[in-house]
Design a protein around this motif. Structure first.
Motif, short mmCIF file in Angstrom:
data_model
loop_
_atom_site.label_atom_id
_atom_site.label_comp_id
_atom_site.label_asym_id
_atom_site.label_seq_id
_atom_site.Cartn_x
_atom_site.Cartn_y
_atom_site.Cartn_z
N VAL A 50 0.85 -1.20 0.00
CA VAL A 50 0.00 0.00 0.00
C VAL A 50 0.88 1.25 0.00
O VAL A 50 0.67 2.18 -0.79
CB VAL A 50 -0.98 0.00 1.19
N ALA A 51 1.89 1.27 0.86
CA ALA A 51 2.79 2.42 0.94
C ALA A 51 3.52 2.64 -0.39
O ALA A 51 3.64 3.78 -0.85
CB ALA A 51 3.79 2.24 2.08
N ALA A 52 4.00 1.58 -1.01
CA ALA A 52 4.71 1.70 -2.29
C ALA A 52 3.79 2.25 -3.37
O ALA A 52 4.20 3.12 -4.16
CB ALA A 52 5.29 0.35 -2.71
N ALA A 53 2.57 1.78 -3.42
CA ALA A 53 1.62 2.26 -4.43
C ALA A 53 1.27 3.73 -4.21
O ALA A 53 1.17 4.50 -5.16
CB ALA A 53 0.36 1.40 -4.42
N LEU A 54 1.11 4.12 -2.95
CA LEU A 54 0.79 5.51 -2.65
C LEU A 54 1.97 6.44 -2.93
O LEU A 54 1.78 7.60 -3.29
CB LEU A 54 0.34 5.65 -1.20
N ALA A 55 3.20 5.93 -2.76
CA ALA A 55 4.39 6.75 -2.96
C ALA A 55 4.77 6.90 -4.43
O ALA A 55 5.50 7.82 -4.79
CB ALA A 55 5.57 6.16 -2.18
N ALA A 56 4.29 6.00 -5.27
CA ALA A 56 4.63 6.04 -6.69
C ALA A 56 3.99 7.27 -7.34
O ALA A 56 2.95 7.76 -6.89
CB ALA A 56 4.16 4.76 -7.38
N ASP A 57 4.64 7.76 -8.38
CA ASP A 57 4.07 8.90 -9.10
C ASP A 57 2.76 8.48 -9.77
O ASP A 57 2.64 7.39 -10.30
CB ASP A 57 5.06 9.39 -10.17
N GLY A 58 1.78 9.37 -9.71
CA GLY A 58 0.52 9.10 -10.37
C GLY A 58 -0.52 8.55 -9.41
O GLY A 58 -0.34 8.49 -8.20
N ASP A 59 -1.61 8.13 -9.99
CA ASP A 59 -2.76 7.61 -9.25
C ASP A 59 -2.50 6.17 -8.81
O ASP A 59 -2.16 5.32 -9.64
CB ASP A 59 -3.99 7.69 -10.15
N ALA A 60 -2.67 5.89 -7.54
CA ALA A 60 -2.46 4.53 -7.03
C ALA A 60 -3.53 3.56 -7.54
O ALA A 60 -3.33 2.35 -7.51
CB ALA A 60 -2.46 4.53 -5.50
N GLY A 61 -4.66 4.08 -7.95
CA GLY A 61 -5.72 3.21 -8.46
C GLY A 61 -6.69 2.74 -7.39
O GLY A 61 -7.58 1.94 -7.67
#
Length: 171
Positions: A50-61
């Motif tokens: 969850v943290a990696a997806a939120l930290a990535a550029d763009g929409d986490a989905g």
């Protein structure tokens, strides 16, 4: 061998058969295990992912939903999370959430099933949902930033939950 057969661990010096407590019930077949674990991943996410997806550029989905009380929310929550206590989901989810966007719920931690109850309530309303394994406890223990009513905080990662000095756990 069937999934219910017993596996023993060998013969003891007194001639009796030792039963291995791990294999007392045999492991599932590979096909059954793949179905179970695949389903588990469809229902769960861990805090690192969850943290990696939120930290990535763009929409986490997806959106993150904190299902705890206001007092708990004030103690700390995942940055960007939506606060919606489980008891209020039936009356407020429609106004706060978009059915087209998956929801990832969390509560306090492994000893709390609040995120499970929230996920059930959301699924019954027609939302796509996953539950965060570890909840807020493991979010903090793994060293991720969180928000309180006083601002942003971060604690050192607990070496029992996250490797010291590594980007990720490698799993």
């Amino acid at each position: 061998m069937t999934a219910t057969s017993t596996i023993t661990g060998g013969t003891r010096t007194d001639g009796t058969i030792a039963v291995n407590p791990v294999l007392r019930v045999a492991p599932a077949s590979p096909a059954a295990a793949a179905a179970y674990f695949g389903a588990s991943l469809a229902f769960h996410a861990d805090v690192s992912d969850v943290a990696a997806a939120l930290a990535a550029d763009g929409d986490a989905g997806f959106v993150v939903l904190d299902s705890r009380s206001t007092e708990s929310w004030d103690q700390g929550h995942v940055p960007g999370a939506i606060h919606l206590p489980t008891a209020l989901i039936p009356e407020q989810a429609e106004q706060l959430l978009d059915r087209a966007v998956p929801v990832v719920t969390y509560c306090w931690g492994p000893g709390c099933n609040g995120a499970t109850r929230a996920a059930l309530a959301l699924a019954e309303l027609g939302f796509q949902v996953k539950e965060t394994l570890g909840g807020f406890e493991y979010w903090v223990r793994e060293g991720f930033e969180f928000e309180t009513w006083e601002g942003h905080e971060r604690r050192a990662a607990d070496p029992l939950t996250a490797p010291a000095g590594a980007e990720d756990c490698g799993c």
